[in-house]
Design a protein around this motif. Structure first.
Motif, mmCIF file in Angstrom:
data_model
loop_
_atom_site.group_PDB
_atom_site.id
_atom_site.type_symbol
_atom_site.label_atom_id
_atom_site.label_comp_id
_atom_site.label_asym_id
_atom_site.label_seq_id
_atom_site.Cartn_x
_atom_site.Cartn_y
_atom_site.Cartn_z
ATOM 1 N N SER A 82 0.829 -1.202 0.000
ATOM 2 C CA SER A 82 0.000 0.000 0.000
ATOM 3 C C SER A 82 0.867 1.257 0.000
ATOM 4 O O SER A 82 1.688 1.458 0.894
ATOM 5 C CB SER A 82 -0.924 0.001 1.221
ATOM 6 N N ARG A 83 0.661 2.091 -1.005
ATOM 7 C CA ARG A 83 1.482 3.268 -1.174
ATOM 8 C C ARG A 83 0.773 4.498 -0.609
ATOM 9 O O ARG A 83 0.244 5.336 -1.337
ATOM 10 C CB ARG A 83 1.820 3.447 -2.662
ATOM 11 N N TYR A 84 0.754 4.598 0.722
ATOM 12 C CA TYR A 84 0.142 5.762 1.346
ATOM 13 C C TYR A 84 0.874 7.034 0.962
ATOM 14 O O TYR A 84 0.284 8.121 0.973
ATOM 15 C CB TYR A 84 0.130 5.595 2.866
ATOM 16 N N ASN A 85 2.160 6.899 0.619
ATOM 17 C CA ASN A 85 2.899 8.103 0.222
ATOM 18 C C ASN A 85 2.347 8.703 -1.067
ATOM 19 O O ASN A 85 2.388 9.918 -1.263
ATOM 20 C CB ASN A 85 4.400 7.822 0.098
ATOM 21 N N ILE A 86 1.812 7.858 -1.968
ATOM 22 C CA ILE A 86 1.181 8.380 -3.178
ATOM 23 C C ILE A 86 -0.075 9.163 -2.805
ATOM 24 O O ILE A 86 -0.331 10.250 -3.332
ATOM 25 C CB ILE A 86 0.824 7.238 -4.151
ATOM 26 N N LEU A 87 -0.862 8.597 -1.892
ATOM 27 C CA LEU A 87 -2.099 9.257 -1.482
ATOM 28 C C LEU A 87 -1.811 10.609 -0.846
ATOM 29 O O LEU A 87 -2.557 11.575 -1.028
ATOM 30 C CB LEU A 87 -2.873 8.376 -0.508
ATOM 31 N N MET A 88 -0.733 10.699 -0.088
ATOM 32 C CA MET A 88 -0.393 11.958 0.559
ATOM 33 C C MET A 88 0.163 12.976 -0.438
ATOM 34 O O MET A 88 -0.084 14.181 -0.319
ATOM 35 C CB MET A 88 0.608 11.718 1.686
ATOM 36 N N ALA A 89 0.897 12.487 -1.445
ATOM 37 C CA ALA A 89 1.535 13.400 -2.391
ATOM 38 C C ALA A 89 0.590 13.846 -3.505
ATOM 39 O O ALA A 89 0.583 15.022 -3.883
ATOM 40 C CB ALA A 89 2.766 12.731 -3.004
#
Length: 254
Positions: free
Chosen positions: A165-172
């Motif tokens: 899960s790429r939460y960093n994509i969701l934040m960026a």
């Protein structure tokens, strides 16, 4: 259509060099993503298949570092062409390989040319980012998402919750759609821990301004629990199986 016309170049259409490096053929099946509030098809996802309907693995197992770019490019062209031929009026969801996109503005030209040639509105295209362990760097992914959104495309993050899960994509740069992995969906109506995780994801996406697609839904109990949490977009065998080179009509549970 909302498109940067300066990027169109007919030399980048289906017959040109973008198809070099492929020594195998393929086509698509389409599976609907349904909107249960209106009981309509929101989109059809293009799922790669062999020329005689063979499963996706029979095709994807032939993709390697040398032909990945060609495969990714010709996938887009074939999906747009077939969708136009079938008279698709909904959104069209196309999976893409981020490692094949070395420059979003340049690599999109083939898609734009195909959409122009086959008269398919680019505003109806969703690009699904496949979430795998070997995804490109965050900066590269965010650049792709932002570039595609700026061109009028929709974006989706596929298989969320599959383990990478790429939460960093969701934040960026949150995508328009987040697709719950079927591993989270399976038996969710009787697994409190999954329910807690999915409830958190629903709250997160609501605050980020995106929508959730519950994919891989197979039984009504899963559907009714997810629907009770406010999810309105669904995909899975409960509604329709993929149709080989056709647009299957979905079933809507009462």
């Amino acid at each position: 259509m909302n498109k940067p016309t300066e990027l169109f170049d007919e030399s980048h259409c289906e017959q040109c060099a973008c198809g070099e490096g492929l020594d195998f053929s393929f086509t698509f099946a389409f599976q609907p993503i349904v909107d249960i509030t209106s009981e309509t098809v929101y989109a059809y996802e293009a799922l790669v298949r062999g020329p005689e309907g063979e499963g996706a693995y029979s095709v994807l197992s032939k993709v390697n570092e040398k032909n990945r770019y060609s495969f990714d490019q010709i996938c887009r062209v074939k999906a747009v062409k077939l969708a136009a031929r079938l008279g698709m009026e909904t959104m069209l969801s196309i999976n893409f390989m981020p490692n094949a996109v070395y420059n979003p503005e340049y690599c999109i030209r083939t898609t734009l040319a195909a959409a122009q040639t086959y008269k398919f509105d680019t505003r109806k295209i969703i690009f699904e980012l496949i979430e795998t362990e070997d995804l490109s760097s965050l900066d590269h992914l965010v650049k792709i998402i932002n570039s595609y959104r700026g061109m009028g495309f929709h974006t989706a993050l596929d298989d969320f919750g599959a383990g990478y899960s790429r939460y960093n994509i969701l934040m960026a740069s949150p995508p328009d759609l987040l697709k719950l992995d079927m591993g989270l969906v399976r038996d969710i109506h009787k697994e409190p821990n999954k329910q807690a995780v999915v409830a958190g994801i629903i709250t997160m996406m609501s605050q980020l301004g995106g929508r959730i697609v519950a994919e891989g839904v197979e039984v009504e109990e899963e559907y009714f629990w997810l629907r009770s949490q406010g999810i309105t977009l669904f995909q899975g065998y409960l509604f329709a199986r993929p149709g080989f080179e056709c647009l299957p009509k979905p079933y809507f549970p009462c």
